[in-house]
Motif scaffolding. Structure first.
Motif, PDB file in Angstrom:
ATOM      1  N   GLY A   1     -32.357  59.417  33.420  1.00 36.78           N
ATOM      2  CA  GLY A   1     -31.511  60.354  34.153  1.00 36.78           C
ATOM      3  C   GLY A   1     -30.173  59.803  34.612  1.00 36.78           C
ATOM      4  N   SER A   2     -29.842  58.567  34.222  1.00 38.58           N
ATOM      5  CA  SER A   2     -28.609  57.975  34.742  1.00 38.58           C
ATOM      6  C   SER A   2     -27.408  58.365  33.892  1.00 38.58           C
ATOM      7  N   VAL A   3     -26.290  58.583  34.569  1.00 37.69           N
ATOM      8  CA  VAL A   3     -25.069  58.955  33.882  1.00 37.69           C
ATOM      9  C   VAL A   3     -24.454  57.752  33.176  1.00 37.69           C
ATOM     10  N   SER A   4     -24.602  56.592  33.799  1.00 35.15           N
ATOM     11  CA  SER A   4     -23.904  55.417  33.320  1.00 35.15           C
ATOM     12  C   SER A   4     -24.296  55.016  31.895  1.00 35.15           C
ATOM     13  N   CYS A   5     -25.508  55.370  31.494  1.00 40.36           N
ATOM     14  CA  CYS A   5     -25.940  54.931  30.160  1.00 40.36           C
ATOM     15  C   CYS A   5     -25.258  55.723  29.049  1.00 40.36           C
ATOM     16  N   LEU A   6     -24.599  56.810  29.382  1.00 38.45           N
ATOM     17  CA  LEU A   6     -23.940  57.595  28.337  1.00 38.45           C
ATOM     18  C   LEU A   6     -22.426  57.421  28.430  1.00 38.45           C
ATOM     19  N   ALA A   7     -21.929  56.398  27.771  1.00 39.97           N
ATOM     20  CA  ALA A   7     -20.497  56.133  27.779  1.00 39.97           C
ATOM     21  C   ALA A   7     -19.771  57.231  27.014  1.00 39.97           C
ATOM     22  N   ASP A   8     -18.481  57.394  27.311  1.00 34.81           N
ATOM     23  CA  ASP A   8     -17.687  58.386  26.582  1.00 34.81           C
ATOM     24  C   ASP A   8     -17.721  58.121  25.075  1.00 34.81           C
ATOM     25  N   SER A   9     -17.726  56.845  24.690  1.00 29.95           N
ATOM     26  CA  SER A   9     -17.725  56.508  23.262  1.00 29.95           C
ATOM     27  C   SER A   9     -18.985  57.030  22.587  1.00 29.95           C
ATOM     28  N   SER A  10     -20.064  57.025  23.342  1.00 28.70           N
ATOM     29  CA  SER A  10     -21.328  57.533  22.833  1.00 28.70           C
ATOM     30  C   SER A  10     -21.296  59.073  22.765  1.00 28.70           C
ATOM     31  N   LEU A  11     -20.778  59.690  23.817  1.00 27.33           N
ATOM     32  CA  LEU A  11     -20.703  61.157  23.849  1.00 27.33           C
ATOM     33  C   LEU A  11     -19.847  61.706  22.720  1.00 27.33           C
ATOM     34  N   LEU A  12     -18.837  60.924  22.316  1.00 25.37           N
ATOM     35  CA  LEU A  12     -17.945  61.385  21.263  1.00 25.37           C
ATOM     36  C   LEU A  12     -18.695  61.643  19.952  1.00 25.37           C
ATOM     37  N   LEU A  13     -19.803  60.945  19.776  1.00 26.33           N
ATOM     38  CA  LEU A  13     -20.578  61.131  18.541  1.00 26.33           C
ATOM     39  C   LEU A  13     -21.169  62.532  18.458  1.00 26.33           C
TER      40      LEU A  13
ATOM     41  N   LYS B   1     -30.184  46.613  10.496  1.00 34.25           N
ATOM     42  CA  LYS B   1     -30.175  46.172  11.903  1.00 34.25           C
ATOM     43  C   LYS B   1     -30.537  47.339  12.832  1.00 34.25           C
ATOM     44  N   ILE B   2     -29.985  48.508  12.530  1.00 33.96           N
ATOM     45  CA  ILE B   2     -30.244  49.668  13.392  1.00 33.96           C
ATOM     46  C   ILE B   2     -31.715  50.083  13.295  1.00 33.96           C
ATOM     47  N   ALA B   3     -32.255  50.021  12.082  1.00 34.46           N
ATOM     48  CA  ALA B   3     -33.676  50.369  11.912  1.00 34.46           C
ATOM     49  C   ALA B   3     -34.554  49.434  12.737  1.00 34.46           C
ATOM     50  N   GLU B   4     -34.207  48.150  12.749  1.00 33.84           N
ATOM     51  CA  GLU B   4     -34.959  47.192  13.589  1.00 33.84           C
ATOM     52  C   GLU B   4     -34.802  47.548  15.065  1.00 33.84           C
ATOM     53  N   ALA B   5     -33.563  47.861  15.442  1.00 36.91           N
ATOM     54  CA  ALA B   5     -33.293  48.139  16.858  1.00 36.91           C
ATOM     55  C   ALA B   5     -34.062  49.355  17.369  1.00 36.91           C
ATOM     56  N   ILE B   6     -34.294  50.345  16.499  1.00 37.67           N
ATOM     57  CA  ILE B   6     -35.013  51.544  16.970  1.00 37.67           C
ATOM     58  C   ILE B   6     -36.508  51.465  16.637  1.00 37.67           C
ATOM     59  N   GLY B   7     -36.917  50.300  16.122  1.00 42.20           N
ATOM     60  CA  GLY B   7     -38.351  50.077  15.911  1.00 42.20           C
ATOM     61  C   GLY B   7     -38.948  50.786  14.711  1.00 42.20           C
ATOM     62  N   ALA B   8     -38.128  51.038  13.671  1.00 40.31           N
ATOM     63  CA  ALA B   8     -38.672  51.664  12.461  1.00 40.31           C
ATOM     64  C   ALA B   8     -39.568  50.666  11.728  1.00 40.31           C
ATOM     65  N   SER B   9     -40.692  51.151  11.230  1.00 46.27           N
ATOM     66  CA  SER B   9     -41.629  50.268  10.519  1.00 46.27           C
ATOM     67  C   SER B   9     -41.109  49.987   9.118  1.00 46.27           C
ATOM     68  N   ARG B  10     -41.219  48.734   8.706  1.00 41.58           N
ATOM     69  CA  ARG B  10     -40.767  48.379   7.348  1.00 41.58           C
ATOM     70  C   ARG B  10     -41.606  49.058   6.265  1.00 41.58           C
TER      71      ARG B  10
ATOM     72  N   TYR C   1     -31.555  56.932  22.036  1.00 39.16           N
ATOM     73  CA  TYR C   1     -31.204  55.752  21.232  1.00 39.16           C
ATOM     74  C   TYR C   1     -29.854  55.176  21.668  1.00 39.16           C
ATOM     75  N   GLN C   2     -29.721  54.945  22.993  1.00 37.26           N
ATOM     76  CA  GLN C   2     -28.473  54.402  23.511  1.00 37.26           C
ATOM     77  C   GLN C   2     -28.170  53.010  22.974  1.00 37.26           C
ATOM     78  N   ALA C   3     -29.206  52.247  22.608  1.00 38.28           N
ATOM     79  CA  ALA C   3     -28.983  50.905  22.063  1.00 38.28           C
ATOM     80  C   ALA C   3     -28.081  50.988  20.838  1.00 38.28           C
ATOM     81  N   VAL C   4     -28.253  52.047  20.062  1.00 34.54           N
ATOM     82  CA  VAL C   4     -27.422  52.230  18.863  1.00 34.54           C
ATOM     83  C   VAL C   4     -26.146  52.995  19.207  1.00 34.54           C
ATOM     84  N   PHE C   5     -26.319  54.143  19.837  1.00 32.33           N
ATOM     85  CA  PHE C   5     -25.174  55.046  19.988  1.00 32.33           C
ATOM     86  C   PHE C   5     -24.257  54.643  21.137  1.00 32.33           C
TER      87      PHE C   5
END
Lengths: 410, 410
Positions: free
Chosen positions: A160-172, A261-270, A366-370
């Motif tokens: 619920g925090s606002v800070s985790c959604l940077a403008d750069s992320s919202l632009l996507l 790298k992104i697949a690893e970051a979001i925990g996708a199974s190989r 998926y803030q780690a990526v976006f």
């Protein structure tokens, strides 16, 4: 709001980008809103105009991706706006908003059924008729139907925090993430795919529970499609007895490395997600499916070689969701090719406004990526000032940089 | 079963039809059945071979539509055939059967999910590798998966009587009625149409409840598509609050006259069903939809002018179900045309075997149309002997007669 602002302008016939001072836009219609732009994106489809491929013969203010705050509203906004899209009553000065890359009224047939990109009042930002978002201010027509209030996104985020959604992320949310969501959704909702997910046979047969999918193209939209698809599939797998395998394809090595790298970051199974170049992908699909081919393809490039690859990878009675911006060349298929494979196609532009409720949940998850900039897993390479626009267009056109954002106040 | 039989043969390169005595076919594989043909159809797609358009360079026995009785069965049939399609256990000598125009094993991936026309063992009847049904006897491979027992049809008919389902009517189950059903089903099951029928918005919008559809082409398959579509729509209307309007289009006046008579015979309302030539259809769709266009099109011709008409009539985010047999010409669209309209296509051959449960119910329900021969509302013009084949092909090729059936024992 009086006076002048900085804006990125394109001049015909091609490759001519200038940063100029132009008048700040004014409300022209009661449904208009003026947005103070916090960040604006440089998108692959801006290059169509940049290169002179769009038959535009007048100068224009560039850009169709922007996030910002509301600084002026027309007379349609306020408590008197009953019977109209909700934002006409609820939008306030200072609200943070994202705009889809096209105007949508929210009231016509197409908007009501969710096909917002084909709104009867649709206009693309960044053409002579509607100045774009690579500027300090931008006018948004039909703003109560077009805009998306960002509080809806933060409310959807886990903590619920606002800070985790940077403008750069919202632009996507202006284009690339909803377009990825749309590509994934079209595939999973297709009448030929959905029986495998819902166990409702088509129409009287049984059904398989192993879904094999491919994503053709791993530019920023392709990565968004991959993250969206994997999220939807893992959700389905939790409630249904279904297996899936996805191969994500690009001939460009650095794009594949980022996807991995992104697949690893979001925990996708190989086991269920592979990244491959074209020859590897053909072998992988053949091994996974005993030569039958994929159930469906997400085609996220928009040219004939991508369509031909999709045709080659899909099985008979498969479907291709093609969300890329195709140009003038005729389709590379004979009618007989399509008959012989019982193939289905879904073409066209993403209805961004309709996708935002789903896309914003995926964004928050998926803030780690976006949410990152310039890291190995980031979709955004850097944020620059408007003055850097001519150089940025040139580098982007030559494939020498990734996605760039403009901060008009830098 | 020894000795010789009469059969209609085609000789390369083109337009050479002869009636000859050839050996009666034998069981070659334990899954084979020999069918004594009662009636065989002459179909529009037989003309592709007749005209020499199919790159076939060997003589063949013609025909892919037949109804008949089982006179010999291979060793796979009997109570030992557990784990296999039901007909391997239940088929008996003397049973009346209809065959789809292609072989389908009932056991591969494609058959299990209902895509039977793309069976991994698929073979078309009436090619050099598989002699066709315009003969006194025909061999049916993978017969336990391919054949359809006619008692299932009579059981489905309202009064349960066998007599109401003439062989001439049953023959329509081999190809043209299921193909019409398939065209209609693809349109109604499409992810972009179904929200209007199920009231499940796509994906977060509202939904309209007025469905506007067009059928392009009123040959026998087009008429079957119209009857099937109207049946399905009236069924939906009884349970859901939905309105529909269908325009059925053909430039040929006699085809339109027949469609109009058939629409009257099945009780279609003039408010919801119109028959039109091309200019009339464009006006009708424009009036009905305020210029927006149809939600979906059933394209039942299989050439580029039909596809272009479909493109012109469909609205943005509409779908085209194209069941015609397309040939070599490249598709008449640029990628940009398809992107700009967010159009969807479903191409390809009807999975007849999978459609037979629905098609046989529609057949039984509309015997006034499907059961008659040579009347104003009949899809079948006359029944002739095999000796009349050369003349019949010639007349049919020149558009000088309607659908003709062969009685090999006449």
């Amino acid at each position: 709001m009086e006076g002048m602002q900085k804006a990125v302008k394109w001049y015909p016939p091609s490759y001519d980008i200038r940063v100029e001072h132009v008048p700040i836009p004014k409300v022209q219609h009661p449904d208009d809103v003026i947005v103070k732009v916090q960040l604006a994106g440089l998108c692959g489809s801006d290059l169509h105009i940049y290169r002179g491929h769009e038959d535009v013969d007048a100068e224009l203010i560039c850009g169709h991706e922007f996030v910002g705050t509301v600084v002026e509203m027309g007379g349609s906004f306020g408590s008197h706006a009953q019977q109209r899209p909700e934002l006409y009553r609820t939008l306030r000065l200072g609200d943070k908003v994202v705009s889809p890359f096209t105007v949508s009224c929210g009231e016509c047939h197409f908007c009501r059924v969710g096909f917002t990109c084909r709104c009867m009042h649709s206009v693309l930002f960044g053409i002579p008729a509607l100045p774009g978002g690579q500027a300090q201010y931008v006018r948004v027509p039909k703003a109560g139907g077009t805009l998306f209030k960002v509080e809806s996104v933060t409310a959807a985020s886990k903590d619920g925090s606002v800070s985790c959604l940077a403008d750069s992320s919202l632009l996507l949310l202006a284009d690339i993430l909803p377009t990825g969501v749309f590509a994934a959704l079209q595939v999973l909702q297709h009448a030929k795919t959905s029986p495998m997910l819902t166990a409702s046979p088509y129409p009287f047969g049984g059904f398989d529970r192993i879904l094999t999918l491919a994503i053709v193209g791993l530019g920023p939209v392709g990565v968004c499609a991959a993250v969206s698809l994997l999220d939807m599939l893992s959700g389905i797998q939790q409630t249904k007895d279904v297996q899936y395998r996805v191969v994500a394809i690009d001939p460009n090595e650095s794009r594949r490395a980022k996807m991995t790298k992104i697949a690893e970051a979001i925990g996708a199974s190989r086991k269920s997600f592979a990244v491959a170049d074209i020859p590897q992908a053909k072998r992988t699909v053949s091994e996974w499916t005993s030569g039958i081919g994929c159930n469906a393809i997400l085609e996220v490039v928009g040219n004939n070689s991508a369509l031909e690859l999709a045709y080659g990878l899909v099985r008979p009675f498969g479907s291709v969701s093609s969300v890329g911006v195709h140009q003038e060349p005729p389709l590379p298929f004979m009618g007989r090719d399509l008959y012989n494979k019982n193939i289905s196609f879904d073409f066209g532009r993403c209805p961004v406004r309709a996708m935002l409720p789903i896309a914003s949940k995926i964004l928050a998850k998926y803030q780690a990526v976006f949410g990152s900039i310039g890291e190995k897993i980031s979709l955004i390479e850097r944020v620059v000032s408007l003055e850097d626009a001519p150089k940025s267009y040139e580098l982007f056109d030559k494939g020498k940089c990734g996605k760039i954002l403009f901060d008009p106040w830098k």
